[in-house]
Design an enzyme around this catalytic site. Structure first.
Site, mmCIF file in Angstrom:
data_model
loop_
_atom_site.group_PDB
_atom_site.id
_atom_site.type_symbol
_atom_site.label_atom_id
_atom_site.label_comp_id
_atom_site.label_asym_id
_atom_site.label_seq_id
_atom_site.Cartn_x
_atom_site.Cartn_y
_atom_site.Cartn_z
ATOM 1 C CE LYS A 1 -0.216 6.584 -1.883
ATOM 2 N NZ LYS A 1 -1.400 6.896 -2.749
ATOM 3 N N GLY B 1 0.607 8.509 -6.860
ATOM 4 C CA GLY B 1 0.847 7.108 -7.181
ATOM 5 C C GLY B 1 -0.050 6.207 -6.360
ATOM 6 C CG ASP B 2 0.090 1.997 -7.257
ATOM 7 O OD1 ASP B 2 1.210 2.128 -6.717
ATOM 8 O OD2 ASP B 2 -0.095 1.275 -8.252
ATOM 9 N N GLY B 3 -0.640 2.703 -3.733
ATOM 10 C CA GLY B 3 -0.036 2.230 -2.498
ATOM 11 C C GLY B 3 0.993 1.141 -2.711
ATOM 12 C CB VAL C 1 4.004 5.794 -4.972
ATOM 13 C CG1 VAL C 1 4.385 7.082 -4.256
ATOM 14 C CG2 VAL C 1 4.330 5.909 -6.448
ATOM 15 C CD GLU D 1 -8.543 7.781 11.058
ATOM 16 O OE1 GLU D 1 -9.302 6.782 11.201
ATOM 17 O OE2 GLU D 1 -8.697 8.631 10.180
ATOM 18 C CB CYS E 1 -12.837 5.962 9.380
ATOM 19 S SG CYS E 1 -12.195 7.569 9.870
ATOM 20 C CD GLU F 1 -14.357 1.421 7.719
ATOM 21 O OE1 GLU F 1 -14.381 2.514 8.299
ATOM 22 O OE2 GLU F 1 -13.300 0.881 7.332
#
Length: 477
Positions: free
Chosen positions: A171, A202-204, A207, A246, A280, A380
């Protein structure tokens, strides 16, 4: 506009079970460039079933068979390299020069790194006590990747899964799905068996969660925010599947008075601004020894003022836009917080650069006189924003550097190699870059604390996708 509404499941491009379109936006123009479909849990069920069926036979293939497939994929990727670079520029907004030299290049470098590691991997080994150790593919892998270095994270997850004999469902980020779909075309062309690789957009929340919770998924590998990584871990907990993460970072960059200031500060500022600050492991906290603080601030301000934003389609070393209006809003809020908390603005500030009213462009920003309690020092930002603070002693620098929830990367600049390595050993980070040394393909990538767990890349990346089995034989010596 490109029509990319289908998913890749069981070796075919198939329509979603429920129509739910989403426009992919070019962040430089704010205009749609493609339409994709947003999947459902039912689409994930289809993809996982295909991966589970394929695993029964693919897991029995030899290392030599899988190496041949990976080497064919590498050939195809190289042939379509420019297409990949252009795609990432279109959907992410990375300037085309940067896309060619960095974003697309990782698809070659990581793949070659895994090929080299797979050739060295011992599938069967004998322990000193005579027992036999087998390394076996872990099973069906759910892979969730971010938008900021899209093909980087796809390669770091898809390739080791397929290399070790596992199968997978990917995904990708809904902000940058087009490079993932291009990669699916390459995998298909390379001849990987149907069902070994599957892709559902899809989105978190829907999906991604369906994938993380699925009882037939044996492992989840996620890259993204710490908040989302926690959600993936919780969703995966009920089925006790392996989870590698990660996540975020707030990397310290310690500059000692004996460093080559002109070279190292210039490189540090440019590294922070690279990829519009959307990395990151970016060196976003510049910790400077007090005796050279004023000199460092002077160099940083000069380099910052020379940094330019520009059209991603034009070649050059300029900075592109952020990926989305959501990301633009987050970065603006943190820039304003830095100003409100009393940090001194050397370069940039709130708002868009002059002449770039359209697109999600931000001003490259440098704050001086920051302390480690300010939001710009602790959160962040994920934009081209640098926070400069000062220290007196080596111990103080280490204390400030480690005073963070994150532990992905750290940086040390010093003319004394012994001190640089001494300090590096005391930093709570998974990777330490000394005097500008880059991350190299094949080395493990990952961090401590809330920056995640597990390592990606090379041999360590392969091992994360494998199970260990011990054979206790009666004839063991």
């Amino acid at each position: 506009m490109l029509d990319k509404r289908k998913f890749y499941i069981n070796g075919e491009w198939v329509a979603p079970l429920v129509a739910n379109d989403l426009e992919v936006i070019n962040p430089a123009t704010e205009k749609p460039v493609a339409a994709i479909s947003m999947g459902t849990a039912a689409d994930i069920d289809r993809a996982v079933a295909a991966a589970k069926k394929a695993f029964a036979t693919y897991s029995r293939t030899s290392v030599e068979e899988r190496l041949a497939l990976l080497e064919r994929l590498l050939e195809i990727y190289k042939c379509r390299y420019e297409e990949m670079a252009q795609t990432i520029t279109l959907e992410l907004g990375a300037p085309i020069t940067m896309s060619r030299e960095q974003q697309a290049d990782v698809g070659v470098g990581h793949l070659q790194g895994f090929i080299d590691a797979l050739k060295r991997l011992k599938i069967r080994d004998t322990l000193p006590n005579g027992d036999v150790l087998l390394r076996e593919p872990i099973g069906v892998c759910g892979l969730i990747t971010p938008w900021n270095w899209p093909i980087n994270q796809i390669a770091l997850k898809v390739v080791p899964a397929l290399a070790t004999g596992s199968t997978c469902v990917l995904k990708p980020s809904e902000f940058t799905p087009l490079n993932a779909m291009l990669y699916a075309e390459m995998i298909h062309e390379a001849g990987f068996p149907a069902g070994t690789f599957n892709l559902v957009n899809g989105d978190g929340v829907n999906v991604g969660a369906a994938l993380s919770r699925h009882r037939d998924v044996d492992m989840m590998s996620f890259t993204g925010s710490t908040r989302a990584g926690i959600a993936v871990s919780k969703d995966a907990a009920d089925t006790v599947k392996r989870v590698t993460l990660e996540l975020g970072g707030k990397s310290p960059n310690i500059v000692f008075e004996d460093a080559d200031l002109e070279d190292r500060i210039t490189g540090s500022v440019l590294e922070c601004f690279n990829n519009s600050g959307q990395s990151c492991d970016a060196p976003t906290r510049l910790l400077v020894q007090r005796s050279v603080y004023d000199k460092v601030v002077e160099i940083a301000e000069r380099v910052g003022r020379e940094a330019k934003v520009g059209n991603p389609e034009v070649e050059g070393g300029h900075i592109g836009p952020l990926v989305s209006d959501v990301q633009f809003g987050r970065v603006q809020a943190l820039i304003k917080a830095g100003i409100a908390e009393g940090a001194r603005v050397l370069v940039g500030g709130a708002g868009k650069p002059e002449g770039f009213e359209t697109g999600y462009f931000v001003k490259p920003t440098i704050f001086a006189d920051v302390n480690n309690d300010m939001r710009v020092a602790r959160e962040e930002v994920f934009g081209p924003v640098l926070a400069i603070m000062q220290f007196d002693t080596e111990d103080e620098a280490i204390t400030i550097a480690n005073d963070t929830n994150y532990g992905l990367a750290a940086y040390v600049q010093s003319g004394d190699p012994a001190r640089a390595e001494r300090v590096a050993t005391r930093l709570r980070a998974g990777m330490v870059h000394i005097n500008g040394a880059p991350h190299r393909y094949g080395s493990p990538f990952g961090g401590y604390k809330q920056s995640g767990n597990g390592r990606e890349g090379g041999m360590f990346g392969l091992e994360d996708f494998m199970e260990l089995k011990t054979l206790h034989r009666p004839d063991a010596a």
